[in-house]
Design a protein around this motif. Sequence first.
Motif, PDB file in Angstrom:
ATOM      1  N   VAL A   3      37.362 -19.266 -21.355  1.00 11.63           N
ATOM      2  CA  VAL A   3      37.192 -18.044 -20.613  1.00 11.63           C
ATOM      3  C   VAL A   3      37.646 -17.039 -21.633  1.00 11.63           C
ATOM      4  O   VAL A   3      37.372 -15.831 -21.396  1.00 11.63           O
ATOM      5  N   ARG A  28      37.866 -16.737 -24.541  1.00 14.71           N
ATOM      6  CA  ARG A  28      36.876 -16.368 -25.719  1.00 14.71           C
ATOM      7  C   ARG A  28      35.582 -15.934 -25.264  1.00 14.71           C
ATOM      8  O   ARG A  28      34.634 -15.638 -26.041  1.00 14.71           O
ATOM      9  N   ARG A  29      35.579 -15.524 -23.791  1.00 16.93           N
ATOM     10  CA  ARG A  29      34.404 -15.157 -23.282  1.00 16.93           C
ATOM     11  C   ARG A  29      33.162 -15.866 -23.265  1.00 16.93           C
ATOM     12  O   ARG A  29      31.826 -15.236 -23.507  1.00 16.93           O
ATOM     13  N   VAL A  30      33.116 -17.044 -23.401  1.00 15.94           N
ATOM     14  CA  VAL A  30      32.056 -18.193 -23.525  1.00 15.94           C
ATOM     15  C   VAL A  30      31.810 -18.517 -22.113  1.00 15.94           C
ATOM     16  O   VAL A  30      30.617 -18.926 -21.790  1.00 15.94           O
ATOM     17  N   LEU A  31      32.823 -18.720 -21.451  1.00 15.27           N
ATOM     18  CA  LEU A  31      32.549 -19.155 -19.913  1.00 15.27           C
ATOM     19  C   LEU A  31      32.880 -18.102 -19.145  1.00 15.27           C
ATOM     20  O   LEU A  31      34.313 -17.321 -19.248  1.00 15.27           O
ATOM     21  N   SER A  32      32.013 -17.420 -18.261  1.00 12.49           N
ATOM     22  CA  SER A  32      32.586 -16.494 -17.346  1.00 12.49           C
ATOM     23  C   SER A  32      33.270 -16.764 -16.256  1.00 12.49           C
ATOM     24  O   SER A  32      33.119 -18.027 -15.901  1.00 12.49           O
ATOM     25  N   LEU A  33      34.043 -16.054 -15.546  1.00 13.20           N
ATOM     26  CA  LEU A  33      34.838 -16.284 -14.300  1.00 13.20           C
ATOM     27  C   LEU A  33      33.836 -16.747 -13.264  1.00 13.20           C
ATOM     28  O   LEU A  33      34.084 -17.310 -12.434  1.00 13.20           O
ATOM     29  N   ARG A  34      32.660 -15.786 -13.191  1.00 15.19           N
ATOM     30  CA  ARG A  34      32.031 -16.000 -11.971  1.00 15.19           C
ATOM     31  C   ARG A  34      31.256 -17.628 -12.047  1.00 15.19           C
ATOM     32  O   ARG A  34      31.250 -18.208 -11.259  1.00 15.19           O
ATOM     33  N   VAL A  35      30.977 -17.994 -13.323  1.00 17.11           N
ATOM     34  CA  VAL A  35      30.368 -19.228 -13.694  1.00 17.11           C
ATOM     35  C   VAL A  35      31.589 -20.357 -13.207  1.00 17.11           C
ATOM     36  O   VAL A  35      31.086 -21.333 -12.564  1.00 17.11           O
ATOM     37  N   LEU A  36      32.582 -19.970 -13.620  1.00 17.57           N
ATOM     38  CA  LEU A  36      33.803 -20.878 -13.417  1.00 17.57           C
ATOM     39  C   LEU A  36      33.904 -21.045 -11.959  1.00 17.57           C
ATOM     40  O   LEU A  36      34.213 -22.341 -11.444  1.00 17.57           O
ATOM     41  N   THR A  55      28.979 -19.710 -29.099  1.00 21.08           N
ATOM     42  CA  THR A  55      28.984 -20.878 -28.039  1.00 21.08           C
ATOM     43  C   THR A  55      29.272 -22.068 -28.514  1.00 21.08           C
ATOM     44  O   THR A  55      30.360 -22.725 -27.919  1.00 21.08           O
TER      45      THR A  55
END
Length: 405
Positions: free
Chosen positions: A218, A220-228, A353
Amino acid sequence: MTALVAARRDLLAPERFLRAFACATVALAPIEGYLLAVHGQLAKLAPGLLALTWVAIRVRDREWPKPHPVHALLALFAVVVLVSAGVHAAEPFALEYTQRWLPFLLVTAILVDVASREVPIRALLVSAVAGAAVAGAGALYSLVAGGESRASGPLDDPNDLAHVLVAALPLVLPIVAARRGPVPVLALLAGAVLVAGAAATFSRGGGIALGAAVLWLVARRVLSLRVLAAAVGVLAVLALGGAVVAQQELERALQEKSFIASTNVDTRELRWQAAARILTENPVFGVGPGGFRAEYPAFSHNAEVDEQTPVAHNMYLEVAAELGVPGFLLFAALIGTAALASERALRAGADRTQMVAVQASLLATAVASTFLSEQYYLPLWLMIAVACAAELRTGSGSARPARDQ
């Protein structure tokens, strides 16, 4: 006819076998327990074939491996292991654990080389996820059909299994992001199995390691909070459904885990203190590979009557106690070199990624190893190899970039 002959030659090319053996080595590592149940030497087949094929190709082409600082560290670390084993040759576990260390160091060196040339990094990551998914499925089977209170699957210790599954979980992201054919869909299914299998182990260390990996992804902005948030919601619904269906089994597992957890806190403290005493009294050569198990009763003042040859449940303290300060510094340098290599590769243009996922996997292993002895499992060594190979591929290391990114 000429095209047919050329295609047949390409199919039988040694490089194809090299790629197959490299991927098999990675994929089969998480299910080593199942292989050992079939035959005691079966787990060594794929790494052995990989090493033989690699040597044959390099001799044929008269080429040295691409140089990277990690090769020097691996060589120096091997020397420390051998010297420490020689000094403590009379110890009961010295030979056994030396034979554990050296194959990992050799396979790591080989994977660095082949992943920087013939074997795409993505193929190794897919293999790691696939193998871990099979282990995760085995974990769920052992829980549902085997009647175990904590899933273990192919490994004896549920905590070790949790580490293997959690370390593979971040690698799902670059596979899904590639969007090539049906593989991303299969990767998502594998990710669900990894999460379920890790949860079924009830491992606190695995949970902490997973949390660290998710925070890194999160940040490193590879996993977005919305997807998480969506993933957490789906998993919560599935977990609630599982709890309703198997309420009694879940309550029994939680009760057993609660009892084990309180015991584990006490025993780990005893073992960490013993490891610190061993290091203090043997700072140069340690007590030899596997020496912690032999020396634990004496240095713990026989604190655990029912457990005379345990592991330290802390990778760093165990390595330091067994190999001394020089061994620990080299071991830490291997992990640090991999972390720096992945960041340099990222800044030099490697797939973002993919590299951040490798970093998250390495971080998960580093965190889990605070509570476990994970130096004898492949995830750590694979991430070291992949990170350094990625640096070589981008040309940010000491060699030219590879053509097959």
